[in-house]
Design a protein around this motif. Structure first.
Motif, PDB file in Angstrom:
ATOM      1  N   LEU A 416      76.032  37.935  22.324  1.00 19.58           N
ATOM      2  CA  LEU A 416      76.554  39.275  22.579  1.00 19.58           C
ATOM      3  C   LEU A 416      78.038  39.332  22.281  1.00 19.58           C
ATOM      4  N   GLY A 417      78.475  40.465  21.691  1.00 20.29           N
ATOM      5  CA  GLY A 417      79.893  40.727  21.605  1.00 20.29           C
ATOM      6  C   GLY A 417      80.395  41.293  22.927  1.00 20.29           C
ATOM      7  N   ALA A 418      81.731  41.280  23.104  1.00 20.14           N
ATOM      8  CA  ALA A 418      82.300  41.714  24.376  1.00 20.14           C
ATOM      9  C   ALA A 418      81.988  43.180  24.660  1.00 20.14           C
ATOM     10  N   ASP A 419      82.207  44.048  23.679  1.00 21.17           N
ATOM     11  CA  ASP A 419      81.942  45.480  23.896  1.00 21.17           C
ATOM     12  C   ASP A 419      80.460  45.718  24.156  1.00 21.17           C
ATOM     13  N   GLU A 420      79.613  45.005  23.427  1.00 22.14           N
ATOM     14  CA  GLU A 420      78.169  45.169  23.622  1.00 22.14           C
ATOM     15  C   GLU A 420      77.767  44.749  25.034  1.00 22.14           C
ATOM     16  N   ALA A 421      78.346  43.664  25.531  1.00 23.20           N
ATOM     17  CA  ALA A 421      78.010  43.193  26.878  1.00 23.20           C
ATOM     18  C   ALA A 421      78.403  44.221  27.929  1.00 23.20           C
ATOM     19  N   VAL A 422      79.609  44.792  27.798  1.00 22.38           N
ATOM     20  CA  VAL A 422      80.050  45.797  28.777  1.00 22.38           C
ATOM     21  C   VAL A 422      79.156  47.034  28.709  1.00 22.38           C
ATOM     22  N   ASP A 423      78.787  47.440  27.484  1.00 24.36           N
ATOM     23  CA  ASP A 423      77.876  48.591  27.354  1.00 24.36           C
ATOM     24  C   ASP A 423      76.539  48.313  28.025  1.00 24.36           C
ATOM     25  N   LEU A 424      76.034  47.091  27.874  1.00 28.26           N
ATOM     26  CA  LEU A 424      74.746  46.761  28.490  1.00 28.26           C
ATOM     27  C   LEU A 424      74.839  46.758  30.013  1.00 28.26           C
TER      28      LEU A 424
END
Length: 856
Positions: A416-424
């Motif tokens: 996971l990328g950082a932005d993707e993780a926060v979105d999830l």
């Protein structure tokens, strides 16, 4: 002070009665002065007034008393500013006091102008227009909205001077019928019809004229709602003496015949009822009668066509010579949508004394195969082949269950990328839990991109991070724990004090949900000490949630190499995801390890998982109570799952931290133990946190098949989409418990819990989609309990159910003996239910028909 100053002052005070009193006594010169000032003052008041409606009565009274011409007054009273907010003014009496000072011919002119300004739907100004018409005695202008407004205003009254003028128009204007009926709660129609009947009895109006006007209104056309009042009035006005009624029917017989082909059902039934009362000498020209039958039997309404068939039978019985004339009308019913109508038509055709059977013979192909055979045997013709079955439903064509979409593979190959993780994480708060993917992804980011994670959290939708959660004593949902883990890993927050104390109490939530929360919670203490686990044991390797045993052993080897022990919840979740079949190499490699976790895994692999829990279940009404028992393993989270009870009354059914998406993921937590998952799903079926698809995905057999069938019937009755998808999914896979489903359907229908018409539509759709084998098995299982006992009357819903049973039985080429069906088929009578029962019983017990069985 001038007259205008006085009037303006009263308008500003919103004193409409004072304005009316002043303008009614003004001399002509002062009236003109006030009328001149009114438009400008109206414009100024509109610009500054916050609630202009409060000024409207005063302005209307001022204009009505001062404007000189009737046309000007009519225009003033109907100004857009006075009517755009309110459609009914409560100032009629006040305006009449003002207007009575005007000459009689002026008032008559105003009455006509106000009447012609009436418009639908609101009919603003109706009260004043009616009052002026009654007071002046002027003949009302020919204006349809006036007639509808008069009908709405109470309709005909004995002392109303408008009665002679407007009563005839009630039968000429579209929209009057609903106005006379009034709103559904008022039920005004019958009362007003009886009122007109009383006028006729008192000699105020002529009864026969009213009857003629009703018939004329029927002939003009309209829908059932428009004509309902007039059918009620016609029934009230009919002569009570049968002989007199027949005489009046003869006089209007041709008009009644003209109503049969296309009038709304209530009107056509009225005409048919009267025509069937005629004696032989009174029958109109036979040619007209047969033409009427031809039109009547072409109608789509099964009930009306059934009455037409009875009339045809009576007509031919009285006039055998008309059999050939009636045969074409009868033949067209062979193509009717109603199976019961077709069967009745065939039965009548076989008794018809025709000399020229050509119309019946040529219509043979319109009938289903079994009925076509009977006509062909008597009159010749070529029957159709039996209806071909649709292509069978296959698993590939069935819908994917909603629950299955949550059991997605964890994409560990793509970090996971950082932005993707926060979105999830934010999606988890809104309803899309991806706990396994997030835990693995956050640990990877902690190793490779802490700064990026910190920046992504700062850009997130909750800039305070963990701050809004710190004050909560309990964190019942994964969102809180994942937020805390992300902030700790990014270094933006410290580990909350005593994080494990924030877990819900074991008796306050499901043990499966608690397992997920424990996995999150146990990461926080080591993270606070700066210890990152090398890997998470429980991350699944299969879309179903299973974990490959060799992969688990490899992860244990990494822990042992790092001299670390995995988390207890992570270890127990990993054990629950193991498949039943374990490679010998996995056992050998696990036994070679020395850590405590490795010894636990080796023992688990050696005995092929936990002992299967014994599951006991009993039903109390709609509630299912389940108890699980299994020997203790010494692993507390696992023992809580495999021991205990579950029912719809459990306290954690209403757990605020448990949402539908959490429940939907449970199948992936215990992929090798579907019955155990099903047991824990039961409490949440009532609260709709779990869908019937979740139960079907977890377990379609064993002790829960009865629960599945019972709840599936109830949810299908409610129109639940998940239930329809589940029905189709299980039918396509051959896993639908049809016998249990049929018995549940019968029991719930007899209890009045479900509406058979709704369930029939669902079953018909499934049959047409190719699931006819499952439909036949379900209906066949339902019939013994659902069909009426010898001392019971059959319900109307039985006819379409038996028709569906016959169609699916043909497609399956089924054979069966159902004693309850045979008993119903042997009853005397010719109702739709009995005809359908005889046809189904004949097919199930008779020789299998083939296209070659007919008589050419």
């Amino acid at each position: 002070m001038t007259a205008w100053d006085d009037v303006r002052k009263r308008i500003e005070a919103k004193a409409a009665d004072d304005v009316a009193a002043i303008v009614a006594g003004l001399p002509e010169e002062d009236r003109r002065a006030v009328a001149t000032e009114l438009p400008g003052h109206l414009k100024r008041t509109l610009a500054r007034a916050r609630w202009f409606d409060e000024y409207v009565p005063a302005f209307r009274a001022a204009g009505a008393g001062t404007i000189g011409g009737a046309a000007g007054v009519a225009t003033w009273l109907n100004r857009r500013q006075f009517t755009m907010r309110r459609t009914v003014h409560q100032d009629t009496d006040r305006l009449l006091r003002v207007l009575r000072a005007r000459p009689a011919d002026w008032l008559a002119d105003l009455a006509g102008r106000l009447t012609l300004r009436l418009s639908l739907p609101g009919l603003s100004g109706l009260d004043l227009a009616l009052a002026l018409l009654r007071e002046t005695g002027v003949t009302p202008p020919d204006h349809d909205p006036l007639v509808i407004g008069w009908a709405r205003d109470g309709g005909p009254r004995a002392d109303d001077p408008l009665l002679p003028h407007l009563l005839p128009r009630l039968f000429e204007v579209d929209g009057v019928g609903p106005a006379l009926e009034g709103p559904s709660w008022a039920r005004s129609g019958p009362h007003r019809a009886r009122q007109l009947k009383r006028f006729a009895d008192e000699g105020r109006v002529d009864r026969r004229t009213l009857l003629d006007r009703c018939v004329s209104r029927f002939l003009r056309g309209g829908d059932a709602r428009e004509l309902r009042f007039f059918t009620t009035l016609h029934a009230e006005l009919e002569a009570a003496d049968p002989a007199a009624r027949r005489a009046e029917t003869v006089a209007r017989a041709r008009d009644y015949l003209r109503l049969l082909p296309a009038a709304p059902v209530p009107v056509a039934e009225l005409a048919l009822r009267l025509l069937r009362e005629l004696d032989d000498p009174d029958v109109p020209d036979p040619l007209d009668l047969t033409e009427a039958l031809d039109a009547l039997l072409f109608r789509p309404e099964a009930g009306l066509v059934g009455k037409g068939l009875s009339w045809l039978a009576e007509t031919v019985e009285r006039h055998p010579a008309l059999a050939d004339e009636c045969a074409p009308a009868l033949a067209q019913t062979f193509a009717h949508d109603s199976p019961a109508v077709r069967r009745r038509a065939v039965s009548l055709a076989l008794k018809l004394p025709v000399t020229d059977p050509t119309p019946l013979r040529e219509a043979t192909g319109l009938l289903p195969f079994d009925l076509g055979q009977k006509i062909a045997a008597r009159f010749g013709g070529e029957p159709t082949h039996p209806d071909p079955a649709p292509p069978p439903l296959t698993p590939d064509a069935a819908p994917r269950l909603t629950a299955a979409t949550w059991a997605r593979p964890v994409d560990v190959a793509r970090p996971l990328g950082a932005d993707e993780a926060v979105d999830l994480i934010e999606e988890t708060a809104r309803g899309q839990a991806r706990v396994d993917r997030l835990l693995e992804g956050l640990l990877h980011l902690a190793r490779t991109d802490r700064d990026g994670l910190r920046a992504a959290l700062a850009r997130g939708t909750r800039p305070d991070g963990l701050g809004h959660l710190i004050g909560c004593s309990t964190w019942p949902h994964p969102y809180a724990w994942l937020t805390a883990i992300a902030n700790v890993l990014a270094g933006t927050r410290a580990v909350p004090s005593e994080p494990l104390a924030r877990l819900p109490r074991p008796d306050g939530t499901s043990p499966l949900h608690l397992l997920v929360l424990h996995r999150c919670a146990e990461l926080l203490p080591p993270l606070g000490r700066g210890v990152l686990p090398p890997v998470l044991l429980a991350t699944p390797t299969e879309p179903t949630g299973h974990l490959d045993p060799l992969t688990l052993v490899e992860r244990l080897e990494r822990y042992e190499a790092a001299a670390l022990e995995p988390g207890a919840a992570d270890l127990q979740q990993a054990l629950l995801r193991l498949p039943a079949a374990v490679p010998a190499e996995a056992v050998r490699r696990a036994e070679a390890l020395t850590s405590a976790a490795a010894r636990t895994v080796a023992g688990w692999l050696a005995r092929e998982g936990p002992p299967r829990p014994r599951i006991g279940m009993r039903r109390l009404g709609d509630e299912a109570h389940v108890r699980l028992r299994a020997p203790a393993t010494g692993l507390p989270l696992i023992d809580a799952i495999f021991n205990g009870s579950a029912s719809a009354g459990d306290g954690h059914e209403h757990d605020p931290g448990l949402a539908a998406w959490d429940v939907e993921s449970w199948s992936s937590l215990l992929p090798s133990h579907p019955d155990t998952v099903a047991a824990h799903l039961l409490p949440h079926l009532r609260s709709f946190r779990a869908t019937i698809a979740d139960l079907a995905t977890a377990s379609v057999g064993g002790p829960f098949a009865k629960v599945l069938a019972w709840d599936l019937v109830a949810l299908l009755n409610r129109g639940d989409r998940s239930a329809r998808e589940t029905l189709t999914y299980l039918a396509a896979r051959g896993e639908l418990p049809t016998a249990l489903l049929g018995r549940a359907l019968a029991r719930r229908a007899r209890n009045g819990d479900v509406r058979m018409s709704r369930l029939l539509r669902v079953l018909e759709d499934l049959a047409e989609a190719g699931g006819y084998q499952a439909v036949w098995e379900t209906v066949a299982a339902a019939l013994p309990d659902l069909l009426p006992a010898p001392d019971e009357r059959a319900a109307a819903s039985h006819a379409p159910l038996l028709g569906l049973a016959l169609r699916t039985a043909r497609w399956c080429e089924a054979r069966a003996e159902i004693p309850e069906l045979a008993a119903l088929a042997s009853r005397k009578g010719n109702s739709d239910v009995l005809q359908e029962a005889r046809a189904l019983n004949e097919y199930l017990t008779g020789p299998r028909p083939t296209p070659a069985d007919h008589v050419p």
